[in-house]
Design an enzyme around this catalytic site. Structure first.
Site, short mmCIF file in Angstrom:
data_model
loop_
_atom_site.label_atom_id
_atom_site.label_comp_id
_atom_site.label_asym_id
_atom_site.label_seq_id
_atom_site.Cartn_x
_atom_site.Cartn_y
_atom_site.Cartn_z
N LYS A 114 -25.25 -34.31 36.29
CA LYS A 114 -24.39 -33.15 36.06
C LYS A 114 -24.95 -32.28 34.94
CE LYS A 114 -19.42 -32.04 35.71
NZ LYS A 114 -18.06 -32.62 35.65
N CYS A 175 -18.28 -30.49 40.09
CA CYS A 175 -17.01 -30.06 39.51
C CYS A 175 -17.14 -28.85 38.59
CB CYS A 175 -16.36 -31.23 38.77
SG CYS A 175 -14.57 -30.99 38.48
N LEU A 356 20.87 -41.71 34.63
CA LEU A 356 21.26 -40.46 35.29
C LEU A 356 22.48 -39.88 34.58
CD1 LEU A 356 20.76 -38.53 37.70
CD2 LEU A 356 22.25 -40.00 39.06
N ILE A 360 20.52 -31.42 34.50
CA ILE A 360 19.42 -30.92 35.33
C ILE A 360 18.20 -31.82 35.26
CG2 ILE A 360 17.68 -29.09 35.44
CD1 ILE A 360 19.90 -27.06 35.16
#
Length: 707
Positions: A114, A175, A356, A360
Site C-alpha cells: 500500500k 482503499c 426500556l 426516544i
C-alpha cells in the site's frame, strides 16, 4: 477476439484473527466467482487476517498465520485457473507493509504494498504499517519456506507494478489510495492500465456511501477504464461496521452494486465487460492522450493468462445501472442491526437486555433490535444457512427456524422498565406497549427499595439525609439523589442480564444494551456508570435528530404505533420528583441547550475543528437571524464549560456503533484531554473582546463580560 473480460469482486464478513473462518470465506468467494465464469477475483483489504487486528499486527504470529492461510489458498484446487488477489500484512526487509498478494495457479505474480495509508478518524495504519514510497519501483521479495514449498519460487516481485495479461492490463489500488488527491489510478490509466482494482476496509458513516460511489465513478469518467472495488462487511471486533458496497464501474457509470447492509457473510459480484468500450472511450479524450504520451511507465509483470476468451463475440456484456442509496433512516435501521447480529453470534451470548424507559433513545435501541430480528427472519427465508445455524445456537434449539420477527424477538430480547417514585405512568405504559408490539420479554420492576437502602446507609454513617431541590435540598443533594437512581439501574440491569434466562429455565446470559445518543455523550448529559454503561450501544454514534426521524420511519415501516406517543413526549430523565403526578424535569432544560444546538456544536467542534473562539465566529453568522453576538457567546461558553467538565465520562463510554463524524468516542476517534481548565479564560476573553467590538460597531453600549 478477446474483448469481453469477466471479473469478480466481493464483500466478506471477515473477523480479526479468525484465520480459519477468514480462509473459508475467501475460498467460498473464489468458488462462487469461478462458477460464474470470472477469471479474476478481488477481495477486501487485509482479508486473510481481518482488517481490525490493531496492535496484533506487531505480533509475528499474525504474519505467520497469514502466510499459513496463503499457503492453503495456493494449494487449493478452488484457486486454480483464476487470478486471485488477496490482502495480508507482509514483512519485507524488516518493514511491515499492508499488501495485496496476487497469484495464479500456485504462482505468486506480484506483492503490491500500500502506498497511501489511512491515518485519520478511526484509522491508525501508520502505527502498524509503512507506506511504500518507491514509485514504480520493484524489488525481489524472498518468500518464506512455507510458500516456497508450494510455489517452487524463491523470490517474487514486490513493489509498485501492474499486471499485463494476454488481453489487458490491471493495476491495484488499496482503499485510501482512491481517496488521495494523487490517486495511482490517474497515472496508471495514462500508462494504459484498463482495469483498476481497489481492496477496501471502509466503514459505515451515515450519508457517506455516495462519496465512495462518486469517487469510483469519477475515477473512470475522466480517464476511462474499468474500476473494481471490494470491501469488508460486518463487525470484525470493534466499534466499526464495514458496509460492503462492493461495486464495478466502467467509463464513469456503475455496472454492478453490492449490498451495503446484509447478513450474508459472502457476497460476490461478477460482471462481463467489453474492453473495446474502454478503448473507444479513451480514444476521443485528446487531453488524456496527450498526457499519456509523456507518462513515466510502470513496471509490468507479464502474465500468460487471459481474462477473456478468443471467441467472445456473442458473449453478452453488462450494462450500466442506477445506484440505489439508502435513506439515513434506513441506514440506522440496517447498519446497527447487522452490527448487533455479528456481535451477538460472535460473543456466543443468548440475547440482549435493554433498560426500556419509554423515551426516544431506549425505544430507538429497541427498534434496532427488532429490525435485526426482521433481517434474521428475511435471511433465513432467503435460504441463508449460516444465519439459520447461528440463530439455532443462540436460542439453543437445533430444530428452530426463525420465521416471525416478534416470536424471535421474544426469545432473544428482554426489556426492563425500572420504575421509581419519580417515574410517570405515561412512560411505564409507553414502554409496556412498545414491548408488546415488538414481542420482547418485558419486565416491570421498582427500584425505590434499593434507592432507600443506599441513601439509608449514607444517612446512618453521616447523620444527614439529602433532599431533592423541590423539597429544599441543594443542587449537590439533588444531583446526588438522581445519580443514585441512575447507578442502581445499571447494577440491576447486569443482575437481570445474568440471571433472567436462569429464572426461565434457559441457558446463557444476555448482553446489556446502552442507549445514550451521540449528543448526550458530547454534552456529558449522563451519569457515569448508569444505564449508559453497558456492553455495547447501537445508537451511541447517532444524533437525537436522526433518532427522531428513525422513530418516524419505524412507525411507518414496522407499524409500531406505540412510538407515536413516545415521539410526542418531551425527553426526560425522570429522576426528580413529579409535580402533581406529572413530569417536571426535561432534558433540554437540564442541559441548558437544545438537541439541535448540540448537533451543531458537535459538528463544529469535531468536523470543522473549531475551538471556542472559532465556534463563536462561525455561529454569529449561522445564527445571526435568531441570536445576538452576546447570546451566541453565552451559548458557546456554556457548551464548552459543560463539555469540558464532563469530558472524563468519555473514558468509560460504552463501546458504540460508529455512525457520525462528530462522535466524542475517546477510545480511538476523538483523542482529547479529559482534565481541562474549564474556565477557558484566554479563549473566552477573545470571545468577549470580539463581542465588544461587534457591539461597538452596532452602537450598543458595552456591558459586563458575557456569562
Amino acid at each position: 477476439m478477446g474483448r469481453a473480460v469477466t471479473v469478480a469482486t466481493c464483500a466478506l464478513n471477515q473477523w480479526a484473527l479468525d484465520f480459519e473462518g477468514n480462509l473459508e470465506r475467501i475460498l467460498r468467494s473464489i468458488d462462487i466467482a469461478k462458477s460464474k465464469g470470472a477469471r479474476y477475483r478481488l477481495g477486501p483489504e487485509l482479508e486473510i487476517c481481518g482488517y481490525g487486528c490493531s496492535d496484533h499486527y506487531y505480533e509475528s504470529d499474525t504474519l505467520l498465520h497469514s502466510f499459513q492461510v496463503l499457503a492453503k489458498l495456493l494449494e487449493s484446487p478452488v484457486t486454480q485457473d483464476i487470478i486471485c488477489d488477496v490482502g495480508m500484512p507482509v514483512l519485507h526487509r524488516n518493514v511491515r507493509y499492508n499488501c495485496r498478494v496476487i497469484f495464479l495457479n500456485k504462482k505468486i505474480l506480484l506483492i503490491r504494498p500500500k502506498i497511501s495509508l489511512a491515518n485519520a478518524g478511526n484509522y491508525r495504519e501508520l502505527r502498524w504499517f509503512t507506506p511504500w514510497n518507491k514509485a514504480r519501483h520493484v524489488e525481489e521479495y524472498f518468500l518464506p519456506r512455507i510458500i516456497q514449498e508450494v510455489t517452487g519460487q524463491e523470490t517474487v516481485p514486490f513493489g509498485d507494478a501492474v499486471l499485463a495479461t494476454k488481453d489487458t492490463c490491471l493495476g491495484a489500488e488499496i482503499c485510501e489510495e482512491l481517496w488521495a488527491p494523487n490517486s495511482p489510478h490517474i497515472e496508471m490509466g495514462l500508462d494504459g492500465v484498463e482495469i483498476f482494482t481497489n481492496s477496501s476496509g471502509s466503514h459505515h458513516v451515515l450519508r457517506k456511501a455516495h462519496t465512495r460511489v462518486d469517487l469510483v465513478n469519477s475515477a473512470t469518467a475522466k480517464n476511462g477504464g474499468i474500476y473494481v472495488l471490494a470491501n469488508q462487511k460486518g463487525c470484525d471486533g470493534d466499534r466499526l461496521y464495514y458496509d460492503g458496497c462492493a461495486m464495478i464501474s466502467m467509463n464513469g457509470e456503475t455496472i454492478a452494486q453490492g449490498s451495503q447492509f446484509s447478513l450474508d457473510d459472502v457476497e460476490v459480484l461478477v460482471s462481463t465487460l467489453d474492453l473495446e468500450d474502454v478503448r473507444s472511450y479513451r480514444a476521443e479524450i485528446s487531453s488524456r492522450n496527450l498526457a499519456a504520451s509523456k507518462v513515466n511507465p510502470y513496471p509490468r509483470v507479464k502474465v500468460s493468462f487471459a481474462l477473456s476468451c478468443l471467441d467472445d463475440v456473442a458473449v453478452p456484456t453488462c450494462v450500466p445501472i442506477q445506484w440505489r442509496h439508502h435513506s439515513p433512516e434506513e441506514e440506522i435501521s440496517l447498519g446497527p442491526a447487522c452490527w448487533l447480529w455479528d456481535y451477538l453470534r460472535r460473543s456466543k451470548q443468548a440475547g440482549f437486555l435493554l433498560p426500556l424507559s419509554g423515551g426516544i433513545d431506549s425505544s430507538a435501541t429497541a427498534c434496532i433490535v427488532y429490525s435485526m430480528c426482521h433481517q434474521v427472519c428475511l435471511a433465513v427465508r432467503n435460504g441463508n444457512a449460516d444465519v439459520l445455524a447461528d440463530a439455532r445456537k443462540i436460542v439453543n434449539d437445533e430444530t428452530y427456524a426463525p420465521e416471525d420477527p416478534r416470536e424471535f424477538c421474544k426469545r432473544i430480547f428482554t426489556t426492563c422498565y425500572m420504575a421509581s417514585e419519580n417515574s410517570s405512568q405515561d412512560t411505564r405504559n409507553r414502554a409496556k406497549l412498545l414491548a408488546e408490539q415488538i414481542g420482547s420479554y418485558h419486565i416491570n420492576l421498582n427500584i425505590d427499595a434499593a434507592v432507600k437502602a443506599i441513601v439509608g446507609i449514607f444517612s446512618v454513617v453521616t447523620g444527614r439525609t439529602p433532599r431533592f431541590s423541590v423539597y429544599g435540598g441543594s443542587s449537590r443533594e439533588n444531583l446526588a439523589l438522581q445519580n443514585v437512581q441512575a447507578r442502581i439501574r445499571m447494577v440491576l440491569a447486569y443482575l437481570f442480564a445474568q440471571l433472567t434466562l436462569w429464572t426461565r429455565g434457559l441457558p446463557g446470559g444476555l448482553l446489556v444494551l446502552g442507549s445514550a445518543n451521540v449528543d448526550e455523550s458530547l454534552r456529558g448529559y449522563l451519569t457515569k456508570y448508569d444505564c449508559s454503561s453497558a456492553d455495547i450501544n447501537p445508537i451511541g454514534g447517532i444524533s437525537k435528530t436522526d433518532l427522531k426521524n428513525f422513530i418516524q420511519y419505524c412507525i411507518e415501516n414496522f407499524q409500531l404505533t406505540a412510538l407515536r406517543s413516545i415521539m410526542s413526549a418531551p425527553p426526560t430523565a425522570e429522576l426528580e420528583p413529579l409535580v402533581d403526578g406529572q413530569v417536571a424535569q426535561t432534558d433540554e432544560a437540564d442541559m441548558g441547550m437544545t438537541y439541535s444546538e448540540l448537533s451543531v456544536y458537535g459538528k463544529l467542534r469535531k468536523i470543522a475543528k473549531a475551538g471556542p473562539y472559532s465556534m463563536f465566529c462561525k455561529l454569529i453568522n449561522m445564527w445571526k437571524e435568531i441570536c445576538t453576538p452576546r447570546e451566541v457567546a453565552s451559548k458557546v461558553k456554556h457548551f464548552f464549560r459543560t463539555y469540558s467538565i464532563n469530558r472524563h465520562k468519555m473514558t468509560t463510554l460504552t463501546p458504540s456503533y460508529h455512525a457520525e463524524n462528530y462522535s466524542p468516542d475517546d477510545n480511538r476517534f476523538d483523542l482529547r484531554p479529559f482534565l481541562y481548565n474549564t474556565t477557558w479564560s484566554w479563549q473566552f476573553r477573545c470571545i468577549d473582546a470580539q463581542v465588544s467590538s461587534l457591539e461597538k460597531k452596532e452602537g450598543i453600549s458595552p456591558t459586563e463580560d458575557v456569562d
